[in-house]
Enzyme design. Structure first.
Site, short mmCIF file in Angstrom:
data_model
loop_
_atom_site.label_atom_id
_atom_site.label_comp_id
_atom_site.label_asym_id
_atom_site.label_seq_id
_atom_site.Cartn_x
_atom_site.Cartn_y
_atom_site.Cartn_z
N HIS A 47 -3.67 7.71 1.76
CA HIS A 47 -3.77 6.58 1.81
C HIS A 47 -5.05 6.20 2.57
O HIS A 47 -5.47 6.25 3.60
CB HIS A 47 -2.24 5.34 2.26
CG HIS A 47 -2.65 3.87 2.42
ND1 HIS A 47 -3.51 3.29 0.92
CD2 HIS A 47 -3.45 2.62 2.95
CE1 HIS A 47 -4.32 2.06 1.09
NE2 HIS A 47 -3.56 2.01 2.24
N CYS B 237 1.00 -1.44 -0.17
CA CYS B 237 -0.51 0.28 -0.10
C CYS B 237 0.86 1.11 -0.61
O CYS B 237 0.59 2.21 -0.18
CB CYS B 237 -0.92 -0.39 1.73
SG CYS B 237 -1.91 -0.73 1.31
N ASN C 32 -9.61 0.40 0.23
CA ASN C 32 -8.76 0.40 0.36
C ASN C 32 -8.24 -0.28 -1.25
O ASN C 32 -8.01 -1.56 -1.53
CB ASN C 32 -8.05 0.02 1.64
CG ASN C 32 -6.55 -0.81 1.41
OD1 ASN C 32 -5.69 0.10 0.24
ND2 ASN C 32 -5.94 -1.40 2.36
N1 COA Z 1 -18.17 -8.27 9.58
C1 COA Z 1 -18.47 -8.47 11.23
N2 COA Z 1 -17.90 -9.06 12.20
C2 COA Z 1 -16.22 -8.87 11.75
C3 COA Z 1 -15.89 -8.08 10.78
C4 COA Z 1 -16.56 -8.35 9.98
N3 COA Z 1 -16.16 -7.60 8.54
N4 COA Z 1 -14.73 -8.81 10.89
C5 COA Z 1 -14.34 -9.08 12.09
N5 COA Z 1 -15.29 -9.38 12.12
C6 COA Z 1 -15.46 -9.78 14.02
C7 COA Z 1 -14.03 -10.38 14.58
O1 COA Z 1 -14.36 -11.59 14.28
C8 COA Z 1 -14.19 -10.16 15.49
O2 COA Z 1 -14.72 -10.22 16.45
P1 COA Z 1 -14.61 -11.27 17.74
O3 COA Z 1 -14.90 -10.93 18.65
O4 COA Z 1 -16.23 -12.48 18.54
O5 COA Z 1 -13.74 -12.32 17.58
C9 COA Z 1 -14.89 -8.88 15.84
O6 COA Z 1 -15.46 -8.47 14.88
C10 COA Z 1 -13.55 -7.36 16.18
O7 COA Z 1 -12.42 -8.02 15.30
P2 COA Z 1 -11.26 -6.77 14.75
O8 COA Z 1 -10.64 -7.30 14.34
O9 COA Z 1 -10.96 -6.82 16.65
O10 COA Z 1 -11.79 -5.63 14.96
P3 COA Z 1 -11.33 -4.54 14.50
O11 COA Z 1 -12.37 -3.08 15.72
O12 COA Z 1 -9.79 -3.95 15.19
O13 COA Z 1 -11.51 -3.78 13.53
C11 COA Z 1 -10.33 -3.68 11.00
C12 COA Z 1 -10.98 -4.51 12.45
C13 COA Z 1 -9.51 -4.98 9.99
C14 COA Z 1 -11.14 -2.56 10.65
C15 COA Z 1 -9.27 -3.43 11.79
O14 COA Z 1 -8.25 -3.83 12.64
C16 COA Z 1 -8.84 -2.07 10.95
O15 COA Z 1 -9.07 -1.60 9.84
N6 COA Z 1 -7.63 -2.64 10.89
C17 COA Z 1 -6.05 -1.93 10.00
C18 COA Z 1 -6.09 -2.95 8.54
C19 COA Z 1 -5.65 -1.48 7.72
O16 COA Z 1 -5.45 -0.76 7.82
N7 COA Z 1 -5.62 -2.77 6.54
C20 COA Z 1 -4.45 -1.90 5.49
C21 COA Z 1 -3.54 -1.19 5.49
S1 COA Z 1 -2.69 -1.49 3.86
#
Ligand code: COA
Length: 323
Positions: free
Chosen positions: A250, A114, A280
């Site tokens: 980004h 990215c 993204n």
């Molecule tokens: N829909 C519903 N629930 C979802 C889900 C979805 N698409 N994806 C994950 N969950 C669930 C998980 O399974 C978890 O459930 P649990 O508590 O029962 O285990 C819960 O939601 C929380 O998951 P978590 O991963 O802790 O959520 P989060 O608040 O960290 O959000 C992201 C997840 C991916 C949105 C966040 O971590 C994020 O944006 N990270 C950065 C990603 C990024 O920028 N990547 C690219 C960089 S180039």
């Protein structure tokens, strides 16, 4: 006066097909509400079979050349950032070179996930400053829909396809008020490679691989590293936060973008956001956002624009550009 890379034109390309959160929620256990709340994403564009990285990169490059009123014989270098190339080789940049009908100069691909566009911009800027090219296309083009595990709700909801490009032209300038790329700042930390990666490649085994991510860890590092590199870019140019006209970040997650906007003390309307509609698009996200805000007249000549990105590697960087 020293040579400087002038950002002469910008262009973008998005596949026609739009995939909404509600549509996604029919095939994987998620909801529009969850995706919007955690990421700000409402929809993403998905490439058709013919819309490859080369195809979309060519379209974005054509738009950037038209915006710059540049002929193809001005293109000495094509530097294309992608993690989803059409083929292992030739470089996707060279497929674009052929499609554009450019018959001189050189091109190559850059792999920095990215952060790829910022890396490619830094390389092109260096080549222009040192006289190795007078005109350079810098392209980010990605088809992440082909490396996503569509059963993994933690990742498949986050990404989309598209391409963005800029055309850099050698000019002259010094100091922060003259047009052009003021500075670029690159970083990587390979020890963090396992928090965001693709579990396969042509050089490894037959499987081409899927994107794997520890979202929480990436989020945590993104906020800290991007804040650091933004400070570094400002300090390198003796600039205060208030001197930035636009943040073009980004587009991974609205919460990360908001954190950067707050850090810079920028009102929300000075931060360019496309993540809601594009999701993204990896290396394409920064030039696509730039193309949108230039195209609709928000970003104007003379504005000071801060670009930043972070992705798998981890790799991250920032660039300051006087438009
Ligand atoms: N829909 C519903 N629930 C979802 C889900 C979805 N698409 N994806 C994950 N969950 C669930 C998980 O399974 C978890 O459930 P649990 O508590 O029962 O285990 C819960 O939601 C929380 O998951 P978590 O991963 O802790 O959520 P989060 O608040 O960290 O959000 C992201 C997840 C991916 C949105 C966040 O971590 C994020 O944006 N990270 C950065 C990603 C990024 O920028 N990547 C690219 C960089 S180039």
């Amino acid at each position: 006066m020293p040579i400087r890379s002038i950002l002469a034109g910008v262009g973008g390309y998005l596949p026609k097909r739009v995939l909404t959160n509600d549509e996604l929620a029919r095939s994987v256990e998620t909801s529009d509400e969850w995706i919007r709340e955690r990421t700000g994403i409402c929809q993403r564009h998905i490439a058709a079979p013919h819309e490859t990285a080369a195809f979309m990169g060519t379209a974005a490059a054509r738009a950037a050349l038209a915006d710059a009123e540049a002929a193809t014989d001005e293109v000495d270098a094509i530097i294309l950032a992608t993690s989803t190339p059409d083929q292992a080789f030739p470089a996707t940049a060279l497929r674009v070179q052929a499609a554009l009908g450019v018959t001189h100069g050189f091109g190559f691909d850059v792999a920095a996930a990215c952060a790829g566009f910022i890396y490619a911009l830094a390389i092109a800027d260096g080549m222009i400053r040192t006289g190795q090219a007078r005109g350079a296309l810098v392209i980010g083009s990605e088809v992440y829909s082909r490396i996503l595990n569509w059963q993994d709700r933690g990742t498949c909801v986050l990404f989309g396809d598209g391409a963005g490009a800029v055309f850099l032209r050698a000019g002259h300038g010094s100091g922060r008020f003259d047009r052009g790329v003021l500075s670029t700042h690159l970083h990587s930390q390979g020890t963090l490679g396992d928090i965001l990666y693709v579990d396969g490649a042509v050089g490894q085994r037959e499987k081409s691989g899927h994107l794997v991510m520890n979202g929480r860890e990436v989020f945590r590092h993104a906020v800290v590293r991007l804040a650091e590199v933004v400070d570094e870019a400002l300090a390198a140019n003796s600039l205060g936060r208030h001197e930035i006209d636009w943040l073009v970040p980004h587009q991974a997650n609205l919460r990360i973008i908001d954190a950067m906007g707050r850090k810079l003390g920028l009102p929300a309307e000075r931060v360019v956001i496309t993540v809601d509609r594009h999701a993204n698009t990896s290396a394409a996200s920064v030039p696509l956002a730039l193309a949108e805000a230039r195209g609709d007249g928000r970003i104007r000549p003379g504005d000071l624009v801060l670009l930043e990105a972070l992705g798998g590697g981890l790799a991250w960087g920032a660039a300051l550009v006087r438009m």
